[in-house]
Motif scaffolding. Structure first.
Motif, mmCIF file in Angstrom:
data_model
loop_
_atom_site.group_PDB
_atom_site.id
_atom_site.type_symbol
_atom_site.label_atom_id
_atom_site.label_comp_id
_atom_site.label_asym_id
_atom_site.label_seq_id
_atom_site.Cartn_x
_atom_site.Cartn_y
_atom_site.Cartn_z
ATOM 1 N N LEU A 34 91.504 87.747 -8.365
ATOM 2 C CA LEU A 34 90.087 87.758 -7.679
ATOM 3 C C LEU A 34 90.343 88.768 -6.679
ATOM 4 C CD1 LEU A 34 87.081 86.649 -7.091
ATOM 5 C CD2 LEU A 34 88.144 84.846 -5.801
ATOM 6 N N VAL A 63 87.103 90.326 -10.938
ATOM 7 C CA VAL A 63 87.761 89.060 -11.415
ATOM 8 C C VAL A 63 88.313 89.450 -12.711
ATOM 9 C CG1 VAL A 63 86.398 87.421 -10.185
ATOM 10 C CG2 VAL A 63 85.971 87.819 -12.432
ATOM 11 N N TYR A 67 89.443 84.441 -15.279
ATOM 12 C CA TYR A 67 88.831 83.702 -14.204
ATOM 13 C C TYR A 67 87.649 83.083 -14.435
ATOM 14 C CZ TYR A 67 89.442 82.774 -9.098
ATOM 15 O OH TYR A 67 89.685 82.257 -8.051
ATOM 16 N N ILE A 76 80.519 83.283 -8.332
ATOM 17 C CA ILE A 76 81.424 84.227 -7.369
ATOM 18 C C ILE A 76 80.390 85.144 -6.500
ATOM 19 C CG2 ILE A 76 83.061 86.200 -7.458
ATOM 20 C CD1 ILE A 76 83.998 84.870 -10.257
ATOM 21 N N CYS A 83 85.213 84.330 -0.681
ATOM 22 C CA CYS A 83 86.320 84.299 -1.778
ATOM 23 C C CYS A 83 87.570 85.011 -1.216
ATOM 24 C CB CYS A 83 85.616 84.991 -2.988
ATOM 25 S SG CYS A 83 84.998 86.978 -2.959
ATOM 26 N N ALA A 89 93.488 85.468 -4.366
ATOM 27 C CA ALA A 89 92.531 86.474 -4.030
ATOM 28 C C ALA A 89 93.137 87.549 -3.128
ATOM 29 C CB ALA A 89 91.199 85.725 -3.435
#
Length: 163
Positions: A34, A63, A67, A76, A83, A89
């Motif tokens: 991510l 992503v 995911y 998202i 995020c 991430a």
């Protein structure tokens, strides 16, 4: 998306969020799943740039296809400002540019009234207010900690790479 391979990169952004090619190259070589794409935000005019780089600077996301077995692109996107703190991430610095609320104060008013976000439209400032704030370099925003200022064109072009 259904035909994408598990490790393929899926970009989640609006049309006015332009992702730098260097950021895409960096993400394709990364092991992260991510990515929060930190973008400069330009409101009202191309050279008006948000200068407070906080969580509000993470606009686009990317992503791995795998995911999306757990989360939807909409989830998202709606959580884009948070995020960067999720497991696995990565924040990509200067991943691109977000140009918003362009076209002069009349277009700003038109956009404000056409937005689908649930807020009280009676609180939208008048055309005169927007005209004076833009002309006077006051850069009104709805988020108090977000500060905008005029910048020169070389700063827009010569920002550091994402690597």
């Amino acid at each position: 998306i259904a035909k994408a391979k598990p490790n393929d990169l899926i970009l989640i952004s609006d049309l006015d969020e332009i992702i730098r090619p260097e950021a895409i190259d960096h993400m394709t070589k990364s092991d992260a799943n991510l990515f929060a794409l930190r973008m400069t935000l330009h409101n009202f005019k191309f050279n008006y740039m948000m200068v407070s780089h906080d969580r509000h600077a993470c606009w686009g996301q990317a992503v791995r296809r795998s995911y999306l077995d757990e989360l939807t692109p909409e989830f998202i996107r709606r959580n884009r400002f948070y995020c960067h703190g999720w497991p696995n991430a990565t924040v990509i610095p200067h991943a691109g540019w977000h140009f918003s609320w362009l076209g002069g104060y009349k277009k700003i008013i038109e956009k404000a009234y056409s937005c689908i976000e649930p807020y009280d439209k009676s609180t939208i400032p008048t055309e005169e207010y927007f005209a004076s704030t833009i002309a006077g370099n006051k850069f009104a925003t709805a988020v108090p900690e977000v500060v905008n200022t005029a910048v020169g064109l070389p700063l827009l072009i010569a920002a550091p790479s994402a690597t």
